[in-house]
Design an enzyme around this catalytic site. Structure first.
Site, mmCIF file in Angstrom:
data_model
loop_
_atom_site.group_PDB
_atom_site.id
_atom_site.type_symbol
_atom_site.label_atom_id
_atom_site.label_comp_id
_atom_site.label_asym_id
_atom_site.label_seq_id
_atom_site.Cartn_x
_atom_site.Cartn_y
_atom_site.Cartn_z
ATOM 1 N N THR A 221 18.138 -12.576 27.595
ATOM 2 C CA THR A 221 18.938 -13.722 27.210
ATOM 3 C C THR A 221 18.366 -14.354 25.944
ATOM 4 O OG1 THR A 221 19.503 -14.165 29.507
ATOM 5 C CG2 THR A 221 19.583 -16.038 28.003
ATOM 6 N N ASP A 252 22.371 -18.486 35.245
ATOM 7 C CA ASP A 252 22.089 -19.865 34.840
ATOM 8 C C ASP A 252 22.501 -20.184 33.414
ATOM 9 O OD1 ASP A 252 19.886 -18.089 34.025
ATOM 10 O OD2 ASP A 252 18.967 -19.915 33.262
#
Length: 355
Positions: A221, A252
């Protein structure tokens, strides 16, 4: 009568002495210097945290990662240095990382169980606490651009899948054929995961044992947090999620308060790690709350959350953050985290491994 006249003259005299111009009552200000005119600002980025070990990294691959991190952070820094907004700096910095196959975001996104690339992203404005996020998009070249459009051009915070795609079309966001996201290494990683009938978590140390590609050339990410010269904070995060994920799983990264958070009172944060635990721990907001309500410094709050609270839940990963004074934190509990930061003095730091 003479005494009254004398008293009157004295009153006039002292009155005139007290009626001085502002220029006579104030000391002249020192001439402004170049340093005093230069407002504080800074930027920090990450490219994922996980099992990143020197022994598993070739010199050429390490050079490639560091070069892309430097390119990305200098893109955002140039915007801030010219007086641009932290939102612009965050968005354009993440664009650079999304356009690189080195990271699990945009072009380098991992594959789902059915061989698709589903992308998530979010962005938040620390001045207004406005935010935008998208989840599960498959044709948006740069999901962070769509997340910002959601924030600024809608009454909502998060759009998902087909609805997000439709909004992207209406907003004129650049779309691509899903084949754009195909990379051979990511497809091989999916096949290995499927062969072992195991969900390959992009940031999971245990998964790395089953997936040498993820272990040796760890991708992840991407995120950015920035402070501009006007004192405004912003943060953003973008990801391809989890290799072999099913059932429309969302991590998330697009969740405000878990993967992304920004508040001018405290700090701006982007997370990277095992998403389920970052959601359960509301990690990004937790760090901000510890600063606002507990009086903790950014570093103290980040260390407590990442080194104590997150592992107690069973999760791993890291965060990058910058506070309203320009202090930076790059905290992680994994073997490494791709990261970089630049301050108002132009000092650049790039890191890969744990120190």
């Amino acid at each position: 009568m003479k005494n009254i006249a004398t008293l009157f003259l004295l009153i006039l005299f002292f009155s005139s002495c007290n009626q001085k111009t502002p220029s006579n009552t104030q000391k002249p200000s020192p001439a402004p210097t170049e340093e005093s005119n230069k407002s504080n600002f800074g930027i920090v980025i990450h490219g994922g945290a996980g099992t990143i070990l020197k022994k598993n990294m070739t010199d050429s691959m390490e050079t490639a990662y560091k070069a892309k991190l430097e390119e990305a952070i200098k893109t955002g820094y140039a915007i801030l240095e010219k007086g641009g907004s932290s939102l612009d700096a965050v968005q354009k910095t993440i664009n650079v990382l999304e356009n690189s196959p080195l990271f699990n975001a945009g072009k380098g996104a991992v594959f789902t169980n059915d061989g698709k690339n589903e992308l998530d992203a979010s962005i938040m404005d620390g001045k207004t606490l406005n935010a935008g996020a998208v989840a599960g998009v498959t044709t948006v070249k740069n999901p962070i651009d769509l997340a910002r459009a959601v924030m600024e051009n809608s009454d909502h915070v998060m759009f998902a899948r087909e609805g997000a795609e439709q909004f992207a079309k209406e907003q004129g966001i650049e779309l691509v054929d899903p084949s754009y996201f195909y990379t051979e290494n990511r497809m091989k990683a999916l096949k290995r995961a499927q062969e072992r009938e195991k969900v390959a978590l992009d940031h999971d140390d245990k998964t790395a044992f089953y997936d040498p590609y993820v272990k040796d050339e760890k991708f992840g990410t991407v995120g950015c947090a920035a402070l501009d010269k006007n004192g405004n904070l912003a943060a953003g995060t973008s990801t391809g999620g989890m290799t072999n994920k099913r059932w429309g799983r969302v991590g998330d990264s697009p969740i405000i308060g878990a993967g992304t958070y920004a508040n001018n009172k405290t700090c701006a944060i982007s997370s990277t790690g095992w998403g389920e635990y970052f959601i359960r721990g509301v990690v990004a907001y937790d760090i901000s709350a510890m600063m606002e309500y507990g009086g903790k410094s950014l570093q103290e709050a980040a260390q407590t959350v990442i080194q104590q609270k997150l592992p107690e839940l069973g999760g791993d990963g890291g965060i990058i953050a910058i506070d309203h004074e320009g202090n930076v934190a790059m905290e992680f509990n994994t073997a490494g985290m791709y990261r970089a930061t630049m301050n108002a003095k132009g000092e650049l730091y790039i890191g890969v491994y744990g120190e």
